[in-house]
Design an enzyme around this catalytic site. Structure first.
Site, PDB file in Angstrom:
ATOM      1  N   ARG A 109      11.860  -0.634   1.488  1.00 14.08           N
ATOM      2  CA  ARG A 109      12.576  -0.136   0.191  1.00 14.08           C
ATOM      3  C   ARG A 109      12.284   1.270  -0.229  1.00 14.08           C
ATOM      4  O   ARG A 109      13.111   2.195  -0.544  1.00 14.08           O
ATOM      5  CB  ARG A 109      12.424  -0.999  -0.932  1.00 14.08           C
ATOM      6  CG  ARG A 109      12.877  -2.567  -0.583  1.00 14.08           C
ATOM      7  CD  ARG A 109      12.596  -3.372  -1.582  1.00 14.08           C
ATOM      8  NE  ARG A 109      11.017  -3.718  -1.578  1.00 14.08           N
ATOM      9  CZ  ARG A 109      10.242  -3.918  -2.569  1.00 14.08           C
ATOM     10  NH1 ARG A 109      10.793  -4.530  -3.676  1.00 14.08           N
ATOM     11  NH2 ARG A 109       9.098  -4.187  -2.392  1.00 14.08           N
TER      12      ARG A 109
ATOM     13  N   ASN B 173      14.514  -6.361  -2.105  1.00 12.49           N
ATOM     14  CA  ASN B 173      14.375  -7.418  -1.153  1.00 12.49           C
ATOM     15  C   ASN B 173      14.995  -8.825  -1.441  1.00 12.49           C
ATOM     16  O   ASN B 173      15.319  -8.813  -2.715  1.00 12.49           O
ATOM     17  CB  ASN B 173      12.703  -7.797  -1.099  1.00 12.49           C
ATOM     18  CG  ASN B 173      11.856  -6.849  -0.232  1.00 12.49           C
ATOM     19  OD1 ASN B 173      12.328  -6.096   0.703  1.00 12.49           O
ATOM     20  ND2 ASN B 173      10.645  -6.802  -0.482  1.00 12.49           N
TER      21      ASN B 173
END
Length: 110
Positions: free
Chosen positions: A35, A53
């Site tokens: 990320r 996520n």
């Protein structure tokens, strides 16, 4: 009184195609700084949106908006990801551009 604030705003010429991609990256993509790395890549290319996520422990989801060539560069990066990632599948859903983001954010897991 202080100096006026200078605000930088990216303005695109009218011939730039703005797009929106909703992507799902599956494999070993959690716990490998995917990320944060995607945020860094998106910022490098001026792409706005978010990444998070998924609760399944093996999927990262993102929405990318910006010039088509820049969005494609972020998608191309996501096919490999950062060191330590092992991407098994990448799904792209092209959606209508909305222009709703001012930056690129990391959202909580969903």
């Amino acid at each position: 009184m202080g100096q006026p604030l200078k605000v930088k705003k990216r303005i695109y010429s009218q011939d730039v195609e703005l797009v929106r991609a909703h992507i799902f990256v599956r494999g070993k993509v959690q716990g490998v700084f995917f990320r944060q790395s995607m945020k860094d890549v998106a910022n490098k290319y001026g792409v706005k949106g978010w990444v998070r996520n998924r609760r399944d422990g093996r999927t990262v989801e993102a929405v990318l908006e910006g010039p088509k060539d820049a969005v494609l560069k972020v998608i191309e990066w996501a096919r490999v990801g950062p060191p330590g990632a092992r991407v098994e599948d990448l799904e792209v859903k092209w959606e209508e551009y909305k222009g709703e983001f001012n930056d690129f954010s990391i959202l909580p897991t969903e």
